[in-house]
Design a protein around this motif. Structure first.
Motif, PDB file in Angstrom:
ATOM      1  N   ALA A 212     -22.152   9.758  20.136  1.00  0.00           N
ATOM      2  CA  ALA A 212     -21.221   9.544  21.507  1.00  0.00           C
ATOM      3  C   ALA A 212     -19.800   8.969  20.765  1.00  0.00           C
ATOM      4  N   PRO A 213     -18.722  10.002  21.228  1.00  0.00           N
ATOM      5  CA  PRO A 213     -17.468   9.028  20.559  1.00  0.00           C
ATOM      6  C   PRO A 213     -17.036   7.907  21.027  1.00  0.00           C
ATOM      7  N   SER A 214     -16.357   7.370  20.052  1.00  0.00           N
ATOM      8  CA  SER A 214     -15.944   5.765  20.324  1.00  0.00           C
ATOM      9  C   SER A 214     -14.771   5.457  21.203  1.00  0.00           C
ATOM     10  N   PHE A 215     -15.054   4.713  22.332  1.00  0.00           N
ATOM     11  CA  PHE A 215     -13.508   4.353  22.949  1.00  0.00           C
ATOM     12  C   PHE A 215     -13.092   3.030  22.531  1.00  0.00           C
ATOM     13  N   VAL A 216     -11.894   3.115  22.126  1.00  0.00           N
ATOM     14  CA  VAL A 216     -11.035   1.783  21.812  1.00  0.00           C
ATOM     15  C   VAL A 216     -12.145   0.870  21.140  1.00  0.00           C
ATOM     16  N   PRO A 217     -12.602   1.426  20.128  1.00  0.00           N
ATOM     17  CA  PRO A 217     -13.580   0.362  19.327  1.00  0.00           C
ATOM     18  C   PRO A 217     -13.189  -0.988  18.702  1.00  0.00           C
ATOM     19  N   ALA A 218     -12.007  -1.060  18.692  1.00  0.00           N
ATOM     20  CA  ALA A 218     -11.470  -2.478  18.056  1.00  0.00           C
ATOM     21  C   ALA A 218     -11.029  -3.483  19.416  1.00  0.00           C
ATOM     22  N   GLY A 219     -11.401  -2.832  20.514  1.00  0.00           N
ATOM     23  CA  GLY A 219     -10.828  -3.467  21.617  1.00  0.00           C
ATOM     24  C   GLY A 219      -9.458  -3.483  22.085  1.00  0.00           C
ATOM     25  N   GLN A 220      -9.052  -4.329  23.141  1.00  0.00           N
ATOM     26  CA  GLN A 220      -7.965  -4.447  23.432  1.00  0.00           C
ATOM     27  C   GLN A 220      -7.133  -5.716  23.373  1.00  0.00           C
ATOM     28  N   SER A 221      -5.846  -5.752  23.419  1.00  0.00           N
ATOM     29  CA  SER A 221      -5.107  -7.145  23.177  1.00  0.00           C
ATOM     30  C   SER A 221      -3.746  -7.151  24.032  1.00  0.00           C
ATOM     31  N   THR A 222      -3.259  -8.153  23.951  1.00  0.00           N
ATOM     32  CA  THR A 222      -1.863  -8.378  25.066  1.00  0.00           C
ATOM     33  C   THR A 222      -1.185  -9.323  24.531  1.00  0.00           C
ATOM     34  N   GLN A 223       0.246  -9.238  24.911  1.00  0.00           N
ATOM     35  CA  GLN A 223       1.304 -10.251  24.463  1.00  0.00           C
ATOM     36  C   GLN A 223       1.637 -10.942  25.522  1.00  0.00           C
ATOM     37  N   VAL A 224       2.175 -12.331  25.265  1.00  0.00           N
ATOM     38  CA  VAL A 224       2.654 -13.208  26.294  1.00  0.00           C
ATOM     39  C   VAL A 224       3.940 -13.898  25.500  1.00  0.00           C
ATOM     40  N   ILE A 225       5.201 -13.603  26.169  1.00  0.00           N
ATOM     41  CA  ILE A 225       6.344 -14.203  25.670  1.00  0.00           C
ATOM     42  C   ILE A 225       6.493 -15.708  25.812  1.00  0.00           C
ATOM     43  N   ILE A 226       6.725 -16.514  24.967  1.00  0.00           N
ATOM     44  CA  ILE A 226       6.793 -18.001  25.286  1.00  0.00           C
ATOM     45  C   ILE A 226       8.180 -18.498  25.254  1.00  0.00           C
ATOM     46  N   GLY A 227       8.570 -19.216  26.016  1.00  0.00           N
ATOM     47  CA  GLY A 227      10.072 -19.893  26.141  1.00  0.00           C
ATOM     48  C   GLY A 227      10.940 -19.056  26.910  1.00  0.00           C
ATOM     49  N   ALA A 228      10.780 -18.055  27.306  1.00  0.00           N
ATOM     50  CA  ALA A 228      11.814 -17.264  28.071  1.00  0.00           C
ATOM     51  C   ALA A 228      11.999 -17.922  29.531  1.00  0.00           C
ATOM     52  N   THR A 229      10.702 -18.334  29.988  1.00  0.00           N
ATOM     53  CA  THR A 229      10.642 -18.912  31.453  1.00  0.00           C
ATOM     54  C   THR A 229      10.231 -20.464  31.271  1.00  0.00           C
ATOM     55  N   SER A 230      10.130 -20.994  32.358  1.00  0.00           N
ATOM     56  CA  SER A 230       9.537 -22.346  32.432  1.00  0.00           C
ATOM     57  C   SER A 230       8.165 -22.457  32.702  1.00  0.00           C
ATOM     58  N   ASP A 231       7.370 -21.311  32.390  1.00  0.00           N
ATOM     59  CA  ASP A 231       5.886 -21.367  32.700  1.00  0.00           C
ATOM     60  C   ASP A 231       5.372 -22.387  31.551  1.00  0.00           C
TER      61      ASP A 231
END
Length: 411
Positions: A212-231
């Motif tokens: 069976a072919p692999s689907f996104v075998p290295a998984g997924q990631s995301t990015q959050v920007i730090i310091g642009a807002t007061s979060d």
């Protein structure tokens, strides 16, 4: 390579440098006797830019022509910047030519939204198809899944890419509304959920069908920007905790905001990027992923931000001195890794060595732990070597002014 194409490359590589959510790990693809390139499970050799960013892959945008006008983005539609767009054929050709010259070992591809999400995602699929099928390229490829794109397109890309990512950018709905009103979590979260479900289904398929072919075998990631807002740090890490727990993300990347635009809702253009805060968030993130900490443990009810003077693990220990000192010869693995100065490797060594004989202080030094920290939180054969088990005393001994000055990647 002609000058026009090189000029496009310069513009689009520059536009991609603010995206830090690129890494490679956990994927192995052999050439099988044909094609070119390969991906090994130990990842890709990384290099580092002058600003400290990882640029291990050929990292570029397909286009920086964007219909969105996000306040924090250098490529926003209202900015007067040089624009360029590469065709799928051009990007595939550059990737292969750079690989043949041993410049790169893989591709990290993102894009602005030039017309609409589907058009952008379709072109990224064409790039993947050219690389995998026409050029038979087996190297590592990380691409962006475009929020709002058709699920069928995202799925087709997932079977050709190694890793995919959907950048959240800002950690709250109020921040998105303030700085990126054309985006919303209702648009961002569905592709994250789709990729998560696709990986889970594919994992089950591969248990029953070896080919069976692999689907996104290295998984997924995301990015959050730090310091642009007061979060706050607490709210940012709470989002990360949810992404790890509910969506099985491999990694959340934290990007110190580089002031590139002027705006009433943005930090002043000369505000230094909060690199030290970014560093502390990565340390706290590590505790969430590998040390079984929760966000609730890292922050008391009246705290919202990390103390940048000390690392989060030490901060937690100083707030919870009632659980210390820990006897090094009786502590479980889970207890050991919560001791400042002791990580996974030194904890395993301690457990291995104490099976032979009880460890004294001199033996503890040889396990590879940071003894200057650990000694304040442990006993060895019942003896305490940290002088005083008192928060202010330990803090004054371990914290120095130079430790919490703003980090500079340019000094």
């Amino acid at each position: 390579m002609n000058e026009i194409l090189m000029d496009k490359l310069a513009i689009l590589a520059e536009g991609a440098k603010y995206d830090v959510s690129c890494s490679s790990s956990g994927v192995e693809r052999k050439s099988k006797g044909k094609g070119i390139g390969s991906t090994r499970s130990f990842g890709i050799c990384h290099t580092w830019a002058a600003d400290g960013r990882c640029i291990s892959l050929l990292k570029l945008l397909m286009t920086n022509n964007c219909i969105y006008d996000c306040s924090y983005c250098v490529n926003k539609s209202s900015n007067d910047v040089r624009r360029a767009t590469m065709t799928p054929e051009e990007i595939a050709l550059i990737t292969i030519e750079f690989y043949r010259r041993n410049y790169i070992e893989g591709l990290f591809l993102s894009s602005a939204i030039e017309k609409n999400p589907n058009d952008t995602m379709e072109k990224m699929y064409q790039i993947l198809k050219l690389l995998r099928e026409t050029y038979e390229f087996n190297g590592y490829v990380h691409i962006k899944a475009i929020p709002g794109a058709d699920q069928v397109l995202i799925e087709k890309c997932g079977y050709l890419a190694d890793r995919m990512s959907v950048n959240i950018e800002l950690p709250s709905s109020s921040s998105l509304k303030l700085l990126a009103p054309q985006k919303s979590f209702k648009q961002i979260m569905p592709p994250i959920a789709q990729i998560k479900n696709g990986i889970a289904k594919n994992s089950d398929d591969r248990k029953h069908y070896r080919k069976a072919p692999s689907f996104v075998p290295a998984g997924q990631s995301t990015q959050v920007i730090i310091g642009a807002t007061s979060d706050s740090d607490k709210s940012i890490l709470s989002v990360s905790e949810k992404l790890y727990g509910d969506y099985s993300l491999k990694r959340v990347y934290y990007s110190a905001y580089m002031p590139v635009n002027e705006g009433t809702n943005l930090p002043a253009i000369l505000t230094p990027p909060p690199f030290l805060r970014e560093h502390r968030l990565y340390q706290a993130d590590w505790l969430l992923r590998y040390y079984n900490f929760s966000v609730k443990e890292l922050f008391s009810s009246d705290e919202s931000n990390i103390d940048i003077q000390i690392d989060p693990k030490l901060y937690w220990a100083l707030k919870n001195l009632n659980v210390f000192p820990v006897e090094i010869n009786r502590a479980s693995f889970e207890e050991l890794i919560r001791i400042p100065g002791i990580g996974h490797t030194s904890a395993y060594r301690i457990i291995r060595e104490r099976r032979i004989a009880h460890l004294g202080f001199d033996n503890l030094k040889k396990t590879g732990c940071v003894i200057g920290k650990a000694k304040y939180f442990v006993t060895c054969k019942g003896k305490y070597y940290g002088e005083h088990l008192e928060g202010d005393f330990i803090r004054n001994r371990l914290v120095h002014k130079e430790d919490y000055q703003q980090i500079s990647f340019f000094g």
